[in-house]
Design an enzyme around this catalytic site. Sequence first.
Site, PDB file in Angstrom:
ATOM      1  N   GLY A 274       0.804  -1.205   0.000  1.00  0.00           N
ATOM      2  CA  GLY A 274       0.000   0.000   0.000  1.00  0.00           C
ATOM      3  C   GLY A 274       0.840   1.258   0.000  1.00  0.00           C
ATOM      4  O   GLY A 274       0.301   2.366   0.058  1.00  0.00           O
ATOM      5  N   ASP A 275       2.155   1.080  -0.057  1.00  0.00           N
ATOM      6  CA  ASP A 275       3.067   2.226  -0.103  1.00  0.00           C
ATOM      7  C   ASP A 275       4.222   1.860  -1.025  1.00  0.00           C
ATOM      8  O   ASP A 275       4.109   0.942  -1.830  1.00  0.00           O
ATOM      9  CB  ASP A 275       3.530   2.602   1.305  1.00  0.00           C
ATOM     10  N   ASP A 276       5.340   2.558  -0.908  1.00  0.00           N
ATOM     11  CA  ASP A 276       6.461   2.295  -1.796  1.00  0.00           C
ATOM     12  C   ASP A 276       6.979   0.867  -1.623  1.00  0.00           C
ATOM     13  O   ASP A 276       7.145   0.394  -0.485  1.00  0.00           O
ATOM     14  CB  ASP A 276       7.598   3.276  -1.508  1.00  0.00           C
ATOM     15  N   SER A 307       2.029  -1.541  -6.649  1.00  0.00           N
ATOM     16  CA  SER A 307       1.760  -0.505  -5.647  1.00  0.00           C
ATOM     17  C   SER A 307       0.886   0.578  -6.281  1.00  0.00           C
ATOM     18  O   SER A 307       1.392   1.590  -6.765  1.00  0.00           O
ATOM     19  CB  SER A 307       3.065   0.098  -5.128  1.00  0.00           C
TER      20      SER A 307
END
Length: 494
Positions: A274-276, A307
């Site tokens: 959900g992020d980098d 992502s």
Amino acid sequence: MRSLLYTVGSLLLLFLLTHDGGFTGTADAEHSFIATDFHTHRHRRNHGHRRGEEFEYSALSCRAYSASLDEFGAVGDGVTSNTAAFRDAVSQLSRFADYGGSLLFVPAGRWLTGSFNLTSHFTLFLHSDAVILASQEESDYEVIEPLPSYGRGRDTDGGRFISLLFGSNLTDVVITGENGTIDGQGEPWWGKFKRGELKYTRPYLIEIMHSDGIQISNLTFLNSPSWHIHPVYSSNIVIQGLTILAPVTVPNTDGINPDSCTNTRIEDCYIVSGDDCIAVKSGWDQYGIKYGMPTKQLLIRRLTCISPDSAVIALGSEMSGGIEDVRAEDIVAINSESGIRIKTAIGRGGYVKDVYVRGMTMHTMKYVFWMTGSYGSHPDEHYDPNALPVIQNINYQDMVAENVTMPAQLAGITGDQFTGICISNVTITLSKKPKKVLWNCTDVSGYTSGVTPEPCQLLPEKQPGSIVPCNFPESPIPVDEVKLQRCYTRRRLM
């Protein structure tokens, strides 16, 4: 009687450690270790120590001694807390650091635990059917000080919960297995963070600080409360063969975040986040500037990332100690917000320079290239507005992207241009509904060669009609020449 047995055991250990032919090992064969603190012997349930199946694995260092977690009273039922067992096992095995090192084998089962510390010259090895389950109780995580290069926790002003697996000032640490699993069970943490109910920053799954010689390999990581893998202030790091999975809707679940680290190799990883997927860092504003430890000599290759709301590889935004000599190649991005993103802001200071990326394939992207000079989060109001970041010598080449909404969003800082940008041999196919402005460029300079669609005027074609490659260093960084050994140990049949 128990006191007598303990004394006898201690004398036996002393004898074996001081006589030839005792606990001696080779790099090719590990010896089973029977805990010498005899009070733990009551947990062994009289299984005996039958000869088990020998197995091999790859590691920076092999170990002379090994033990199984269930010898320390652990119960793999997914319900019983094994925090004490993990801590006891590591503590007892740590005494072999100067005698060939030790390995803790985690057998098949579901092993619930709170945080525990690692030790030097140590391997944690997970069976293919072993699952380490992170406790969801805040009380199982000590509160520790913020990192000095950040000045505060990432979630809150105060301290931070210690990571599930933690180590500091260590040498030669291996976390590996047969694709066993470490599950952060992060859902309660995500909810508390979203509702503003946490007093301290959420724990990571692994954080190793001030250490040298780290290997994390051949494992699956799930659902961390926050970042999954965080080596910081460390050197000579090999991360390979990892699967990292978190819901794409949950922020801050970064995959791998090398932070103020030197000589790091990340390869053959599959990350859904959900992020980098990978975020390269080196400290936050005035705290990172003061600490002054860059991330450098970083190699990333054969990475696959999904992502939708973040970057495949992000440089920053906490980059105040500097980021340099980053090399990435053979990268696959699927349904991600951006391929490579540089994030910084006024007040960061520091630099991102000598970045080299080649051989990238992207499917369904919002942006291919993204640079942001106004990523405005700060640790506090005391940052220096005159601390401007230096972004220079950024090289991207040999890339193909399809179903792209916008090829590039490149925004430097007024009065502080991002310079030396090279983009070469890149073909981008647009989505059915692309942005009207395909290349949005401000306060940047450099050149392009063989790029479609046509780039912005600030990045003109260098030699029309021919492809001029960008730079990519030919000389290897030291960690690229590190070879893993073939190691052998005996799996107990309990």
